[in-house]
Motif scaffolding. Sequence first.
Motif, PDB file in Angstrom:
ATOM      1  N   UNK A  26      34.578 -59.407 -65.596  1.00  0.00           N
ATOM      2  CA  UNK A  26      34.572 -60.448 -66.624  1.00  0.00           C
ATOM      3  C   UNK A  26      34.344 -61.767 -65.902  1.00  0.00           C
ATOM      4  N   UNK A  27      33.358 -62.530 -66.373  1.00  0.00           N
ATOM      5  CA  UNK A  27      33.061 -63.827 -65.778  1.00  0.00           C
ATOM      6  C   UNK A  27      33.070 -64.887 -66.863  1.00  0.00           C
ATOM      7  N   UNK A  28      33.681 -66.019 -66.556  1.00  0.00           N
ATOM      8  CA  UNK A  28      33.674 -67.155 -67.475  1.00  0.00           C
ATOM      9  C   UNK A  28      32.806 -68.231 -66.848  1.00  0.00           C
ATOM     10  N   UNK A  29      31.760 -68.616 -67.562  1.00  0.00           N
ATOM     11  CA  UNK A  29      30.854 -69.662 -67.104  1.00  0.00           C
ATOM     12  C   UNK A  29      30.792 -70.731 -68.186  1.00  0.00           C
ATOM     13  N   UNK A  30      31.546 -71.808 -68.021  1.00  0.00           N
ATOM     14  CA  UNK A  30      31.602 -72.832 -69.057  1.00  0.00           C
ATOM     15  C   UNK A  30      32.190 -72.263 -70.328  1.00  0.00           C
ATOM     16  N   UNK A  31      31.416 -72.303 -71.417  1.00  0.00           N
ATOM     17  CA  UNK A  31      31.881 -71.768 -72.705  1.00  0.00           C
ATOM     18  C   UNK A  31      31.343 -70.365 -72.968  1.00  0.00           C
ATOM     19  N   UNK A  32      30.864 -69.685 -71.925  1.00  0.00           N
ATOM     20  CA  UNK A  32      30.322 -68.328 -72.055  1.00  0.00           C
ATOM     21  C   UNK A  32      31.209 -67.349 -71.298  1.00  0.00           C
ATOM     22  N   UNK A  33      31.556 -66.272 -71.995  1.00  0.00           N
ATOM     23  CA  UNK A  33      32.340 -65.196 -71.400  1.00  0.00           C
ATOM     24  C   UNK A  33      31.432 -63.976 -71.297  1.00  0.00           C
ATOM     25  N   UNK A  34      31.155 -63.540 -70.078  1.00  0.00           N
ATOM     26  CA  UNK A  34      30.323 -62.357 -69.846  1.00  0.00           C
ATOM     27  C   UNK A  34      31.230 -61.174 -69.534  1.00  0.00           C
ATOM     28  N   UNK A  64      24.904 -60.287 -77.568  1.00  0.00           N
ATOM     29  CA  UNK A  64      25.831 -61.327 -78.040  1.00  0.00           C
ATOM     30  C   UNK A  64      26.845 -60.685 -78.981  1.00  0.00           C
ATOM     31  N   UNK A  65      28.118 -60.958 -78.729  1.00  0.00           N
ATOM     32  CA  UNK A  65      29.187 -60.417 -79.556  1.00  0.00           C
ATOM     33  C   UNK A  65      29.921 -61.572 -80.231  1.00  0.00           C
ATOM     34  N   UNK A  66      30.923 -61.261 -81.016  1.00  0.00           N
ATOM     35  CA  UNK A  66      31.690 -62.282 -81.703  1.00  0.00           C
ATOM     36  C   UNK A  66      32.412 -63.161 -80.684  1.00  0.00           C
ATOM     37  N   UNK A  67      32.504 -64.460 -80.953  1.00  0.00           N
ATOM     38  CA  UNK A  67      33.230 -65.362 -80.043  1.00  0.00           C
ATOM     39  C   UNK A  67      34.708 -64.995 -79.957  1.00  0.00           C
ATOM     40  N   UNK A  68      35.300 -65.318 -78.815  1.00  0.00           N
ATOM     41  CA  UNK A  68      36.732 -65.114 -78.595  1.00  0.00           C
ATOM     42  C   UNK A  68      37.330 -66.468 -78.224  1.00  0.00           C
ATOM     43  N   UNK A  69      38.220 -66.965 -79.055  1.00  0.00           N
ATOM     44  CA  UNK A  69      38.905 -68.246 -78.812  1.00  0.00           C
ATOM     45  C   UNK A  69      37.941 -69.355 -78.410  1.00  0.00           C
ATOM     46  N   UNK A  70      36.869 -69.499 -79.166  1.00  0.00           N
ATOM     47  CA  UNK A  70      35.912 -70.567 -78.929  1.00  0.00           C
ATOM     48  C   UNK A  70      34.914 -70.300 -77.809  1.00  0.00           C
ATOM     49  N   UNK A  71      35.002 -69.149 -77.184  1.00  0.00           N
ATOM     50  CA  UNK A  71      34.079 -68.779 -76.107  1.00  0.00           C
ATOM     51  C   UNK A  71      32.974 -67.901 -76.672  1.00  0.00           C
ATOM     52  N   UNK A  72      31.722 -68.223 -76.344  1.00  0.00           N
ATOM     53  CA  UNK A  72      30.641 -67.304 -76.677  1.00  0.00           C
ATOM     54  C   UNK A  72      30.839 -66.064 -75.810  1.00  0.00           C
ATOM     55  N   UNK A  73      30.484 -64.912 -76.347  1.00  0.00           N
ATOM     56  CA  UNK A  73      30.709 -63.656 -75.632  1.00  0.00           C
ATOM     57  C   UNK A  73      29.405 -62.886 -75.521  1.00  0.00           C
ATOM     58  N   UNK A  74      29.112 -62.422 -74.308  1.00  0.00           N
ATOM     59  CA  UNK A  74      27.978 -61.529 -74.071  1.00  0.00           C
ATOM     60  C   UNK A  74      28.513 -60.244 -73.468  1.00  0.00           C
ATOM     61  N   UNK A  75      28.154 -59.115 -74.092  1.00  0.00           N
ATOM     62  CA  UNK A  75      28.460 -57.806 -73.513  1.00  0.00           C
ATOM     63  C   UNK A  75      27.258 -57.429 -72.654  1.00  0.00           C
TER      64      UNK A  75
END
Length: 117
Positions: A26-34, A64-75
Amino acid sequence: MSAAAETLISLLLPEGILDYFELTQVEKEGKMLNIYLEEKNIAPDGYTNKDLESKGFFPEVSIQDFPIRGQKVALCIKRRRWTVKKTGEIISRDWDLVRKGARMTTEFGLFLKGIFG
């Protein structure tokens, strides 16, 4: 991974995905969660009695998946491929069969089938 962590992760990911994929990173890059997932080395239906050899993965696909706590999410998903040793045939999991018989939601199963075929 602890049972509590696995429960939390399973609630954040599409239902049933951890039956077929392993969380690797799991990587967090700014407002993106991979969220990185690799298909488990479990023989596809119809090939459980065949002598298979894992031949690595298809190129990674980002969904692209549903955001989690304001974070964009990419699977970031890597599907596995196998070779049937006796015939040399290259196979992969049939997501249409998974959708029909699994706990995975129909919508997510159709989505995977649309991306992976």
